[in-house]
Design a protein around this motif. Structure first.
Motif, PDB file in Angstrom:
ATOM      1  N   SER A  26       0.657  -1.066   0.059  1.00 37.36           N
ATOM      2  CA  SER A  26       0.092   0.050   0.227  1.00 37.36           C
ATOM      3  C   SER A  26       0.896   1.267   0.063  1.00 37.36           C
ATOM      4  CB  SER A  26      -0.927   0.070   1.186  1.00 37.36           C
ATOM      5  OG  SER A  26      -1.773  -1.219   1.193  1.00 37.36           O
ATOM      6  N   SER A  27       0.324   2.306  -0.609  1.00 34.86           N
ATOM      7  CA  SER A  27       0.956   3.702  -0.423  1.00 34.86           C
ATOM      8  C   SER A  27       0.209   4.172   0.453  1.00 34.86           C
ATOM      9  CB  SER A  27       1.019   4.083  -1.898  1.00 34.86           C
ATOM     10  OG  SER A  27       1.895   3.566  -2.893  1.00 34.86           O
ATOM     11  N   SER A  28       0.894   5.113   1.427  1.00 31.55           N
ATOM     12  CA  SER A  28       0.472   6.018   2.378  1.00 31.55           C
ATOM     13  C   SER A  28       0.079   7.422   1.652  1.00 31.55           C
ATOM     14  CB  SER A  28       1.286   6.223   3.711  1.00 31.55           C
ATOM     15  OG  SER A  28       2.394   6.660   3.575  1.00 31.55           O
ATOM     16  N   ASP A  29       0.931   7.852   0.604  1.00 27.03           N
ATOM     17  CA  ASP A  29       0.986   9.223   0.046  1.00 27.03           C
ATOM     18  C   ASP A  29       1.160  10.093   1.102  1.00 27.03           C
ATOM     19  OD1 ASP A  29       0.361   7.926  -2.368  1.00 27.03           O
ATOM     20  OD2 ASP A  29      -1.768   8.394  -2.004  1.00 27.03           O
ATOM     21  N   ASP A  30       2.097   9.662   2.240  1.00 29.58           N
ATOM     22  CA  ASP A  30       2.754  10.852   3.063  1.00 29.58           C
ATOM     23  C   ASP A  30       1.505  11.023   4.085  1.00 29.58           C
ATOM     24  OD1 ASP A  30       4.924  10.759   1.710  1.00 29.58           O
ATOM     25  OD2 ASP A  30       4.768  12.770   0.990  1.00 29.58           O
ATOM     26  N   ASP A  31       0.480  10.349   4.050  1.00 35.26           N
ATOM     27  CA  ASP A  31      -0.848  10.586   4.913  1.00 35.26           C
ATOM     28  C   ASP A  31      -0.896   9.401   6.076  1.00 35.26           C
ATOM     29  OD1 ASP A  31      -3.276  11.031   5.851  1.00 35.26           O
ATOM     30  OD2 ASP A  31      -4.470  11.015   4.093  1.00 35.26           O
ATOM     31  N   PRO A  32      -0.689  10.031   7.408  1.00 39.27           N
ATOM     32  CA  PRO A  32      -0.715   9.188   8.282  1.00 39.27           C
ATOM     33  C   PRO A  32      -2.015   8.472   8.515  1.00 39.27           C
ATOM     34  CG  PRO A  32       0.159  11.270   9.116  1.00 39.27           C
ATOM     35  CD  PRO A  32      -0.518  11.502   7.755  1.00 39.27           C
ATOM     36  N   GLU A  33      -3.226   9.046   8.210  1.00 37.40           N
ATOM     37  CA  GLU A  33      -4.597   8.210   8.348  1.00 37.40           C
ATOM     38  C   GLU A  33      -4.772   7.229   7.162  1.00 37.40           C
ATOM     39  OE1 GLU A  33      -7.575  11.049   8.158  1.00 37.40           O
ATOM     40  OE2 GLU A  33      -7.147  12.306   9.965  1.00 37.40           O
ATOM     41  N   ARG A  34      -4.200   7.575   6.063  1.00 36.01           N
ATOM     42  CA  ARG A  34      -4.223   6.670   5.174  1.00 36.01           C
ATOM     43  C   ARG A  34      -3.336   5.258   5.709  1.00 36.01           C
ATOM     44  NH1 ARG A  34      -4.096   7.202  -1.619  1.00 36.01           N
ATOM     45  NH2 ARG A  34      -3.868   5.018  -1.798  1.00 36.01           N
ATOM     46  N   GLU A  35      -2.263   5.618   5.934  1.00 36.25           N
ATOM     47  CA  GLU A  35      -1.151   4.553   6.775  1.00 36.25           C
ATOM     48  C   GLU A  35      -1.859   3.797   7.691  1.00 36.25           C
ATOM     49  OE1 GLU A  35       2.131   4.789   9.769  1.00 36.25           O
ATOM     50  OE2 GLU A  35       2.828   5.755   7.893  1.00 36.25           O
ATOM     51  N   ASN A  36      -2.649   4.377   8.231  1.00 34.89           N
ATOM     52  CA  ASN A  36      -3.529   3.706   9.532  1.00 34.89           C
ATOM     53  C   ASN A  36      -4.423   2.779   9.127  1.00 34.89           C
ATOM     54  OD1 ASN A  36      -3.885   3.314  12.478  1.00 34.89           O
ATOM     55  ND2 ASN A  36      -5.599   4.405  12.402  1.00 34.89           N
ATOM     56  N   ARG A  37      -5.394   3.420   8.126  1.00 35.80           N
ATOM     57  CA  ARG A  37      -6.197   2.320   7.485  1.00 35.80           C
ATOM     58  C   ARG A  37      -5.565   1.188   7.009  1.00 35.80           C
ATOM     59  NH1 ARG A  37      -8.169   7.511   5.698  1.00 35.80           N
ATOM     60  NH2 ARG A  37      -7.485   6.900   3.703  1.00 35.80           N
ATOM     61  N   ALA A  38      -4.644   1.417   6.323  1.00 35.27           N
ATOM     62  CA  ALA A  38      -3.601   0.168   5.561  1.00 35.27           C
ATOM     63  C   ALA A  38      -3.347  -0.891   6.638  1.00 35.27           C
ATOM     64  CB  ALA A  38      -2.611   0.375   4.748  1.00 35.27           C
ATOM     65  N   LEU A  39      -2.844  -0.222   7.945  1.00 35.33           N
ATOM     66  CA  LEU A  39      -2.508  -1.153   9.130  1.00 35.33           C
ATOM     67  C   LEU A  39      -3.661  -1.939   9.732  1.00 35.33           C
ATOM     68  CD1 LEU A  39      -0.121   1.444  11.165  1.00 35.33           C
ATOM     69  CD2 LEU A  39       0.345  -0.756   9.813  1.00 35.33           C
ATOM     70  N   GLN A  40      -4.624  -1.355   9.554  1.00 34.62           N
ATOM     71  CA  GLN A  40      -5.854  -1.978  10.169  1.00 34.62           C
ATOM     72  C   GLN A  40      -6.507  -3.013   9.239  1.00 34.62           C
ATOM     73  OE1 GLN A  40      -9.077   1.043  10.994  1.00 34.62           O
ATOM     74  NE2 GLN A  40      -7.926   2.093  12.383  1.00 34.62           N
ATOM     75  N   LEU A  41      -6.440  -2.728   7.828  1.00 33.19           N
ATOM     76  CA  LEU A  41      -6.740  -3.818   7.029  1.00 33.19           C
ATOM     77  C   LEU A  41      -5.812  -4.978   7.065  1.00 33.19           C
ATOM     78  CD1 LEU A  41      -7.693  -1.679   3.654  1.00 33.19           C
ATOM     79  CD2 LEU A  41      -9.143  -2.958   4.923  1.00 33.19           C
ATOM     80  N   TYR A  42      -4.427  -4.747   7.007  1.00 34.16           N
ATOM     81  CA  TYR A  42      -3.603  -5.903   7.211  1.00 34.16           C
ATOM     82  C   TYR A  42      -3.676  -6.528   8.456  1.00 34.16           C
ATOM     83  CZ  TYR A  42      -0.602  -3.681   3.476  1.00 34.16           C
ATOM     84  OH  TYR A  42      -0.347  -3.189   2.402  1.00 34.16           O
ATOM     85  N   GLU A  43      -3.988  -6.158   9.559  1.00 34.39           N
ATOM     86  CA  GLU A  43      -4.390  -6.678  10.719  1.00 34.39           C
ATOM     87  C   GLU A  43      -5.515  -7.469  10.835  1.00 34.39           C
ATOM     88  OE1 GLU A  43      -4.300  -5.963  15.565  1.00 34.39           O
ATOM     89  OE2 GLU A  43      -4.777  -4.221  14.331  1.00 34.39           O
ATOM     90  N   GLN A  44      -6.367  -7.050   9.794  1.00 31.48           N
ATOM     91  CA  GLN A  44      -7.875  -7.870   9.773  1.00 31.48           C
ATOM     92  C   GLN A  44      -7.447  -9.051   8.937  1.00 31.48           C
ATOM     93  OE1 GLN A  44     -10.439  -5.072   8.352  1.00 31.48           O
ATOM     94  NE2 GLN A  44     -10.611  -3.790  10.214  1.00 31.48           N
TER      95      GLN A  44
END
Length: 352
Positions: free
Chosen positions: A111-129
């Protein structure tokens, strides 16, 4: 006018996907025995295993990978989050990750976060799920609370291209040293007005590269505030490198920088292209230096001086560290730092 007659065939019923129970019924064994053949074949006698394997082949049974993971308790995928997968640096980085985990039969989710911490956190949640084996992250900010929380819940986390100063395992490059090398090079060539095209200082690499640039000026006995012209960029891409170079060209020639240090090669590409289109000779009019040494840096119309990072090795080492920490044998360093190298080409030195 008569309409053509059309014969509509009855829809073909969807084929029933064979299940473990179907395999067990055909092989005349229990479901548990089929499960053992799929996951722990050494527990099953050769004769029974052969009968189950024959039933699997006859039914064309395909095991559910998600079910297999749940039974085995081991995920078959690793998640990676980088700032921009479109940047050739991160493309090479993720290739290093993929080469390492592929040797263990694992798949990579990127995933790309595009320098966006919120987008990064959404990806982290998806990976954990999804239940990935672990997560490799190039953080979008200095705030690491989400990463620490993920780690505390049992998911292995390794930082890539960023030093783990807060005790998170990491594989990085010395960016302070890396930025000091090109600035020292430009100072040795006689430049005393150097533009620094940099990104947000909330990005760890940008902050370190600013520190390295200032350190080189101080080490030369000069004042960084007089030598460096900081040009902040909202994003680290060629478009913003172009816009920054246009702003520099609009400055009075008496105060215009004679050299440009770009925080990455994409920014340098935009700046260099703008200078060439404007008819400014490079490096005699303005010298340009990048950072990363992406594959095309040496192939530009004016080959680009840049800072080389062992990009593939960073990704490979980060993935290896993740798998080691996730396994039973966690012996070895949990923080690895590589040294960068200045590669001098014609964009800064006409004799190169």
């Amino acid at each position: 006018m008569t309409a053509d007659s059309v014969t509509t065939a009855a829809p073909t019923p969807a084929r029933h996907r064979p299940s473990v129970m179907d395999v067990a019924r055909l092989a005349r064994v229990s479901v548990g025995t089929v499960s053992n053949v799929l996951n722990r074949p050494e527990r099953v006698s050769p004769r029974t295993r052969s009968r189950v394997e024959s039933a699997i082949a006859e039914l064309e049974f395909v095991p559910s990978e998600s079910a297999r993971q749940l039974r085995a308790g081991r995920a078959r995928s690793v998640g990676a989050i980088v700032l921009d997968v479109g940047n050739p640096f991160f493309t090479a980085l993720t290739r290093g990750v993929e080469d390492r985990i592929g040797a263990d039969g694992l798949a990579l989710l990127v995933s790309s976060s595009d320098d966006d911490p919120e987008r990064e956190n959404r990806a982290l949640q998806l990976y954990e799920q999804h239940g990935v084996r672990g997560v490799l992250v190039t953080p979008a900010s200095a705030e690491r609370a989400d990463l620490h929380a993920l780690r505390a819940r049992g998911t292995t986390v390794v930082l890539m291209d960023v030093d783990g100063e807060d005790e998170l395992p990491s594989v990085s490059v010395d960016d302070v040293l890396g930025a000091s090398l090109p600035v020292a090079h430009l100072l040795e060539l006689g430049h005393r007005r150097i533009a620094l095209l940099n990104g947000p200082l909330t990005i760890h690499q940008c902050a370190d590269r600013l520190a390295g640039a200032r350190l080189a000026v101080v080490n030369a006995g000069l004042d960084p505030d007089e030598v460096l012209v900081e040009v902040p960029l909202p994003s680290l891409n060629a478009e913003h490198g172009t816009l920054a170079a246009e702003r520099l060209l609009a400055m009075p020639e008496s105060t215009r920088p004679t050299a440009i240090f770009c925080v990455n090669d994409l920014v340098a590409l935009g700046a260099l292209s703008t200078l060439v289109r404007a008819g400014v000779p490079v490096p005699d009019g303005v010298a340009v230096v990048g950072y990363d040494d992406v594959p095309w840096a040496a192939m530009l119309v004016v080959p680009l001086t840049t800072v080389r990072q062992p990009t593939h090795e960073i990704g490979w080492t980060a993935a290896d560290l993740l798998l080691r920490l996730d396994g039973e044998d966690a012996v070895g360093p949990t923080r690895v730092r590589f040294a960068p190298e200045l590669v001098v080409r014609r964009s800064s030195d006409p004799g190169a």
